[in-house]
Design a protein around this motif. Structure first.
Motif, PDB file in Angstrom:
ATOM      1  N   ALA A  87       0.280  -1.091  -8.594  1.00 19.24           N
ATOM      2  CA  ALA A  87       0.840  -2.368  -9.048  1.00 19.24           C
ATOM      3  C   ALA A  87       2.351  -2.374  -8.862  1.00 19.24           C
ATOM      4  O   ALA A  87       2.936  -3.390  -8.465  1.00 19.24           O
ATOM      5  N   ASP A  88       2.993  -1.242  -9.120  1.00 16.12           N
ATOM      6  CA  ASP A  88       4.439  -1.135  -8.938  1.00 16.12           C
ATOM      7  C   ASP A  88       4.814  -1.270  -7.468  1.00 16.12           C
ATOM      8  O   ASP A  88       5.812  -1.900  -7.127  1.00 16.12           O
ATOM      9  N   ARG A  91       4.491  -4.902  -6.378  1.00 19.67           N
ATOM     10  CA  ARG A  91       5.421  -5.818  -7.013  1.00 19.67           C
ATOM     11  C   ARG A  91       6.648  -6.030  -6.140  1.00 19.67           C
ATOM     12  O   ARG A  91       7.078  -5.156  -5.406  1.00 19.67           O
ATOM     13  N   ARG A  92       7.250  -7.223  -6.250  1.00 17.80           N
ATOM     14  CA  ARG A  92       8.462  -7.520  -5.492  1.00 17.80           C
ATOM     15  C   ARG A  92       9.641  -6.903  -6.210  1.00 17.80           C
ATOM     16  O   ARG A  92       9.608  -6.769  -7.404  1.00 17.80           O
ATOM     17  N   SER A  94       9.911  -5.723  -2.303  1.00 21.17           N
ATOM     18  CA  SER A  94       9.403  -4.637  -1.467  1.00 21.17           C
ATOM     19  C   SER A  94      10.553  -4.100  -0.630  1.00 21.17           C
ATOM     20  O   SER A  94      11.677  -4.607  -0.659  1.00 21.17           O
TER      21      SER A  94
END
Length: 139
Positions: A87-88, A91-92, A94
């Motif tokens: 999930a990390d 997540r933006r 990137s």
């Protein structure tokens, strides 16, 4: 010599030797198979060994059960950590977004530096004008 003479000649010898041959055969057969006492002794020893194996197997099964439970708990915890990391990662921002933003920032910093350079040139020019005015009015 006919067959009857041969039988009459060899019958006493065969009648004397045959019981010894049969006795030797039975003795040999008796040595080829275990006795009932040997089989009973082997069965009781086997039952004792089987009981030891059952106890050992039960203990090993319990240990394996505990190991399986702890391994399953560790896998669940690791799965949670992996899900959190995924999930990390998703997540933006990137890496690509950060690279684009760094490029934009570098462009803005470049424009800011050129603006500061132009303001610096203007201040130098104004400073030169002021010195010239001051020199003309004083002299």
């Amino acid at each position: 010599m006919n067959l009857l003479d041969i039988i009459r000649t060899w019958w006493p010898i065969a009648a004397f030797v045959t019981p010894f041959i049969l006795a030797g055969g039975f003795a040999w057969l008796k040595n080829q198979f275990p006795t009932k006492l040997d089989l009973e002794k082997l069965r009781t020893e086997g039952e004792k060994e089987l009981e030891k194996l059952r106890i050992t197997s039960a203990r090993e099964i319990a240990e394996l059960s505990v190991l399986a439970r702890t391994t399953a708990d560790a896998q669940i915890a690791d799965r949670g950590k992996i899900d959190m990391l995924m999930a990390d990662v998703a997540r933006r921002p990137s890496k690509v977004d950060l690279s684009k933003d760094i490029g934009k920032l570098a462009e803005r910093v470049g424009r800011l530096e050129s603006s500061i350079a132009s303001v610096s040139d203007q201040l130098r020019t104004n400073n030169g004008y002021l010195h010239t005015l001051i020199d003309k009015h004083i002299s």
